[in-house]
Enzyme design. Structure first.
Site, PDB file in Angstrom:
ATOM      1  N   SER A 142       0.852  -1.200   0.000  1.00  0.00           N
ATOM      2  CA  SER A 142       0.000   0.000   0.000  1.00  0.00           C
ATOM      3  C   SER A 142       0.881   1.241   0.000  1.00  0.00           C
ATOM      4  CB  SER A 142      -0.864   0.025   1.265  1.00  0.00           C
ATOM      5  OG  SER A 142      -1.597   1.222   1.356  1.00  0.00           O
ATOM      6  N   TYR A 154      -2.660  -0.165  10.812  1.00  0.00           N
ATOM      7  CA  TYR A 154      -2.797  -0.712   9.446  1.00  0.00           C
ATOM      8  C   TYR A 154      -1.581  -0.320   8.614  1.00  0.00           C
ATOM      9  CZ  TYR A 154      -4.181  -1.067   4.550  1.00  0.00           C
ATOM     10  OH  TYR A 154      -4.197  -1.354   3.206  1.00  0.00           O
TER      11      TYR A 154
END
Ligand SMILES: NC(=O)c1ccc[n+]([C@@H]2O[C@H](COP(=O)([O-])OP(=O)(O)OC[C@H]3O[C@@H](n4cnc5c(N)ncnc54)[C@H](OP(=O)(O)O)[C@@H]3O)[C@@H](O)[C@H]2O)c1
Length: 231
Positions: A142, A154
């Site tokens: 990501s 996250y």
């Protein structure tokens, strides 16, 4: 295609929705057999039908946190399609609450076991076959694994995926196996509870994956960062 020369096979974890499902559609359109792994058997079965049935696609119900289930996934792929040429370790989930102080430890455990441990297991278990086929391993990281985001656990799991991707690339030098880290910015998928505006579409990330795997054998696309223009 005979068993002596079976069609190339693309294994995708987290294939039931979002980026994984879009990549499965793109890979099938490019001629790959696809192995679709996730926990939602009903969604996988519908996707198998959409992609042309059992000759083209295999659904494997698998929780990537479980070593035995991932072993069974690889075994089923090889039993059905005889080879694995490309793997997208994509299964993942996000935070249910923001920050470290306000975060939910149960959600952290899920993210760590899925986004990091699950991805590492997929790579470990597929690498022997990818060495044989001189195949391609892709990790779904990501943009959150390249930037500082206040209190994001996250994001920390995706920093781990970035590190794993870089380290895996070094481990694979000399093997002929290619590796690619895919790093999307915001993508409008079921990852979010509500539709997001100004985001990428899942198909945009599938396009990046297919770009990496369709390069000539001597080209190793190590990393692709894809961001929406309206970021
Ligand atoms: N959307 C974004 O903005 C964005 C941006 C950058 C990176 N990413 C990453 O992209 C990847 C795909 O996300 P997405 O946006 O496509 O979201 P998504 O539509 O929610 O897809 C997540 C996929 O992971 C599967 N999954 C979750 N936990 C699993 C487990 N324990 N075992 C097996 N499969 C599991 C889900 O299937 P089941 O529930 O059926 O198991 C689903 O197929 C994730 O790694 C995510 O972190 C997303």
């Amino acid at each position: 295609m005979t068993d002596a020369n079976p069609a190339k096979t693309f294994l995708i974890t987290g294939a039931s929705t979002g980026i994984g499902a879009a990549t499965a559609r793109a890979a099938a359109a490019a001629g790959y057999r696809v192995v679709l792994a996730a926990r939602s058997a009903d969604k996988l079965a519908a996707l198998v039908e959409e992609l042309g049935g059992a000759d083209k696609a295999l659904a494997v119900t698998c929780d990537v946190q479980d070593l035995g289930q991932q072993r069974a996934m690889v075994d089923a792929a090889l039993a059905t399609f005889k080879r694995i040429d490309a793997v997208l370790a994509n299964a993942g989930l996000g935070s249910t609450a923001a920050g470290v102080e306000g975060g939910d430890p149960d959600n952290w455990r899920e993210m760590i076991l899925t986004n990091i441990y699950g991805v590492a297991l997929t790579a470990k278990l597929c690498l022997p076959e990818l060495r044989r086929t001189r195949g391609h391993i892709l990790l779904l990281g990501s943009r959150a694994g390249r930037r500082i985001a206040k209190g994001s656990v996250y994001g920390a799991t995706k920093w781990a995926v970035t590190g794993l991707g870089y380290n895996l690339t070094e481990e694979l030098v000399g093997t002929g196996v290619r590796s690619t880290l895919i790093e999307p910015g915001m993508v409008d998928t079921p990852f979010f509870d509500n539709p997001v505006t100004g985001a990428l579409a899942a198909e945009d990330i599938a396009n990046a994956v297919m770009y990496a795997v369709s390069q000539p054998a001597h080209v190793d696309v190590s990393e692709i960062l894809v961001r929406p223009v309206a970021r």
